[in-house]
Design a protein around this motif. Structure first.
Motif, PDB file in Angstrom:
ATOM      1  N   GLY A   1       0.846  -1.198   0.000  1.00 37.67           N
ATOM      2  CA  GLY A   1       0.000   0.000   0.000  1.00 37.67           C
ATOM      3  C   GLY A   1       0.879   1.245   0.000  1.00 37.67           C
ATOM      4  N   SER A   2       0.370   2.323  -0.574  1.00 41.41           N
ATOM      5  CA  SER A   2       1.193   3.543  -0.593  1.00 41.41           C
ATOM      6  C   SER A   2       1.323   4.132   0.810  1.00 41.41           C
ATOM      7  N   MET A   3       0.416   3.741   1.731  1.00 41.17           N
ATOM      8  CA  MET A   3       0.585   4.132   3.133  1.00 41.17           C
ATOM      9  C   MET A   3       1.959   3.718   3.638  1.00 41.17           C
TER      10      MET A   3
ATOM     11  N   PHE B   1      -4.932  14.407   3.250  1.00 32.20           N
ATOM     12  CA  PHE B   1      -5.302  13.027   3.586  1.00 32.20           C
ATOM     13  C   PHE B   1      -4.904  12.728   5.030  1.00 32.20           C
TER      14      PHE B   1
ATOM     15  N   TYR C   1       4.340  17.172   0.968  1.00 33.76           N
ATOM     16  CA  TYR C   1       3.429  16.084   0.598  1.00 33.76           C
ATOM     17  C   TYR C   1       2.257  16.663  -0.176  1.00 33.76           C
TER      18      TYR C   1
ATOM     19  N   ILE D   1      -1.073  15.872  -3.077  1.00 35.60           N
ATOM     20  CA  ILE D   1      -1.948  14.950  -3.825  1.00 35.60           C
ATOM     21  C   ILE D   1      -2.505  15.807  -4.967  1.00 35.60           C
TER      22      ILE D   1
ATOM     23  N   ASN E   1      -7.592  14.034  -2.008  1.00 35.81           N
ATOM     24  CA  ASN E   1      -8.328  13.554  -0.850  1.00 35.81           C
ATOM     25  C   ASN E   1      -8.007  14.495   0.304  1.00 35.81           C
TER      26      ASN E   1
ATOM     27  N   ASP F   1       1.684  12.018  -4.417  1.00 36.80           N
ATOM     28  CA  ASP F   1       0.807  10.882  -4.117  1.00 36.80           C
ATOM     29  C   ASP F   1      -0.432  11.032  -5.005  1.00 36.80           C
TER      30      ASP F   1
ATOM     31  N   PRO G   1      -3.146   8.647  -6.187  1.00 40.83           N
ATOM     32  CA  PRO G   1      -3.923   7.410  -6.394  1.00 40.83           C
ATOM     33  C   PRO G   1      -5.217   7.594  -7.189  1.00 40.83           C
ATOM     34  N   TYR G   2      -5.645   8.863  -7.367  1.00 43.31           N
ATOM     35  CA  TYR G   2      -6.940   9.085  -8.018  1.00 43.31           C
ATOM     36  C   TYR G   2      -6.812   9.574  -9.457  1.00 43.31           C
TER      37      TYR G   2
ATOM     38  N   SER H   1      -0.547   3.782  -6.328  1.00 38.71           N
ATOM     39  CA  SER H   1      -1.304   2.744  -5.619  1.00 38.71           C
ATOM     40  C   SER H   1      -2.294   2.068  -6.561  1.00 38.71           C
TER      41      SER H   1
ATOM     42  N   SER I   1      -4.856   0.552  -5.139  1.00 35.34           N
ATOM     43  CA  SER I   1      -6.008   0.387  -4.241  1.00 35.34           C
ATOM     44  C   SER I   1      -7.302   0.878  -4.862  1.00 35.34           C
ATOM     45  N   LYS I   2      -7.258   2.009  -5.551  1.00 34.25           N
ATOM     46  CA  LYS I   2      -8.498   2.578  -6.081  1.00 34.25           C
ATOM     47  C   LYS I   2      -8.814   2.038  -7.466  1.00 34.25           C
TER      48      LYS I   2
ATOM     49  N   ARG J   1      -3.422  -4.613  -1.153  1.00 36.85           N
ATOM     50  CA  ARG J   1      -2.336  -3.830  -0.558  1.00 36.85           C
ATOM     51  C   ARG J   1      -1.106  -3.793  -1.471  1.00 36.85           C
TER      52      ARG J   1
HETATM   53  C1  LIG Z   1      -4.169  10.368  -0.988  1.00 39.00           C
HETATM   54  C2  LIG Z   1      -4.092   8.965  -0.512  1.00 39.00           C
HETATM   55  N1  LIG Z   1      -2.901   8.382  -0.383  1.00 39.00           N
HETATM   56  C3  LIG Z   1      -2.781   7.118   0.030  1.00 39.00           C
HETATM   57  C4  LIG Z   1      -3.892   6.366   0.358  1.00 39.00           C
HETATM   58  C5  LIG Z   1      -3.701   4.962   0.843  1.00 39.00           C
HETATM   59  O1  LIG Z   1      -3.487   4.128  -0.237  1.00 39.00           O
HETATM   60  P1  LIG Z   1      -3.047   2.628  -0.075  1.00 39.00           P
HETATM   61  O2  LIG Z   1      -4.293   1.809   0.012  1.00 39.00           O
HETATM   62  O3  LIG Z   1      -2.252   2.356  -1.316  1.00 39.00           O
HETATM   63  O4  LIG Z   1      -2.198   2.505   1.164  1.00 39.00           O
HETATM   64  C6  LIG Z   1      -5.154   6.917   0.254  1.00 39.00           C
HETATM   65  C7  LIG Z   1      -6.336   6.143   0.625  1.00 39.00           C
HETATM   66  O5  LIG Z   1      -7.411   6.579   0.822  1.00 39.00           O
HETATM   67  C8  LIG Z   1      -5.256   8.259  -0.193  1.00 39.00           C
HETATM   68  O6  LIG Z   1      -6.435   8.868  -0.307  1.00 39.00           O
END
Ligand SMILES: Cc1ncc(COP(=O)(O)O)c(C=O)c1O
Length: 395
Positions: free
Chosen positions: A98-100, A124, A166, A168, A173, A201, A203-204, A231, A233-234, A241
């Motif tokens: 996960g990018s987290m 975020f 940081y 986005i 988000n 970052d 992901p969207y 990521s 994830s979306k 993950r």
């Molecule tokens: C901006 C942003 N970064 C990272 C994440 C987490 O992503 P991942 O599921 O890859 O850990 C999210 C999840 O909501 C997000 O909104």
């Protein structure tokens, strides 16, 4: 029992607390950032997993490399990065759980306690929590409907000299806002001028409903100071993950060492599923499909908001991503609205936890439109609109 200094003052994420509510099927949830169940490529993943376990189980069920499963890193270098105008080598790339995890590893590799980390206001909250645990000093730059403003950003960077920024940039988000091309160029320039690490970052970004894809900040990076988090994830599934990052080789090496002490490596099978999904050419078609689904859900939510919300609630129709950001008049508290909404079986996320500055964003809240079917979106917005009108009448 001792609790470490770094955990002091760090409270659990409001979103995680909210997940507890999602267990109640009667709750219409506009809360988390969950993709729609209907958008998981279940059949493709079943088929891929079957093939992988038949052909590669000896490799995939064994320990793997910390750097990541080689076919996934290659697929990232050969397809994903070039489709964003980027090119790199294996040493620029690390697979992540996960990018987290990327945010956590970046903090471990870069941040000393007290270092200044610049974040968007709002941002975020998962990232904000990670920066707090790293004992960073957070400084904010305001995010506007048209994204970051170069003059504000430049002044803040000049004054505070952040170690890290940081951002986005696309369908942010929680706000859904998009930072424009000129600001993206300026971020890359400031990264070079002030030797500031930029975490991009995004992901969207691929969940775009209309308009042209914007160039990444990394594509303007001349100083190798921008690191990209990608990521799946979306786009494929958050439960797998699987994410990757791309950036400076020395930094990637330090993150790899930090990852050894964190989870050794990300799960091989999950990485292989994503690699196959990309290599079998399923990605573009799938993204087109889910973007269509989300565009439709966003349209249903906006239509319902236009019909049921009073005019004093301000919001923008989204052109991508998963969220609609709402602003109530000054003096309103979205947490009051949240508590009363939950009684009527509707959930969303109040905006304050996405803010760093004390007392900021109390009158804001975030709606997610991807997790509920159309009829529940309409019903939930109707209940919320009625409640807002009732609360306005009580004021
Ligand atoms: C901006 C942003 N970064 C990272 C994440 C987490 O992503 P991942 O599921 O890859 O850990 C999210 C999840 O909501 C997000 O909104």
């Amino acid at each position: 029992m001792q609790i470490a200094e770094r955990m002091k003052g760090v409270s659990g994420s409001a979103i995680r607390e909210l997940f507890k509510l999602l267990g109640d099927p009667a709750i219409i949830s506009f809360g988390g950032g969950n993709p729609s169940k209907a958008c998981f490529p279940k059949e493709e993943i079943r088929q891929i997993t079957d093939d992988l376990l038949r052909e590669k189980s000896d490799i995939l069920l064994q320990y793997g490399a910390t750097e990541g499963y080689m076919p996934l890193r290659r697929a990232y270098l050969d397809y994903i990065l070039p489709s964003n105008g980027l090119h790199g080598e294996l040493e620029n790339v690390l697979a992540l759980t996960g990018s987290m995890q990327g945010l956590d590893l970046l903090c471990k590799a870069v941040i000393n306690p007290g270092d200044v980390v610049l974040v968007e206001e709002p941002s975020f909250l998962g990232a904000l929590q990670t920066f707090h645990v790293a004992q960073a000093k957070l400084v904010t730059v305001p995010l506007h409907e048209d994204g970051l403003h170069v003059d504000e950003l430049e002044a803040i960077v000049k004054e505070h000299h952040p170690v890290m920024f940081y951002t986005i940039p696309t369908f942010q988000n929680p706000s859904g806002y998009v930072t424009g091309v000129e600001a993206r160029k300026a971020i890359a320039r400031l990264a070079a001028e002030y030797d500031m690490l930029v975490i991009e970052d995004d992901p969207y970004a691929s969940l775009r409903f209309t308009g042209e894809k914007l160039p990444t900040i990394k594509s303007f990076d001349t100083s190798d100071n921008v690191i990209v988090l990608t990521s799946f994830s979306k786009t494929i599934s958050p439960g797998l993950r699987v994410a990757l990052c791309y950036g400076n080789k020395e930094l990637i090496r330090k993150m790899t060492i930090a990852k050894q002490g964190s989870d050794t490596h990300s799960p091989n099978l999950n990485q292989a599923i994503v690699a196959e999904f990309i290599n079998r050419g399923m990605m573009d078609k799938h993204i087109e499909f889910i973007s269509g689904v989300y565009a439709k859900s966003a349209g249903v939510m906006i239509d319902a908001m236009n019909e049921y919300f009073p005019e004093f609630v301000k919001y923008q129709a989204p052109v991508g991503g998963l969220f609609i950001w709402c602003t109530l008049p000054e003096g309103w508290d979205a947490e009051d609205l949240f508590r009363r909404a939950v009684e009527r079986k509707v959930a969303f996320v109040p905006g304050a936890p996405f803010h760093t500055n004390e007392g900021a964003g109390k009158n804001t809240f975030r709606l997610n439109f991807s997790a509920e079917p159309e009829e529940r979106i309409r019903e939930g917005i109707k209940r919320l609109g009625e409640l807002i009108r009732e609360m306005a009448a009580e004021k």
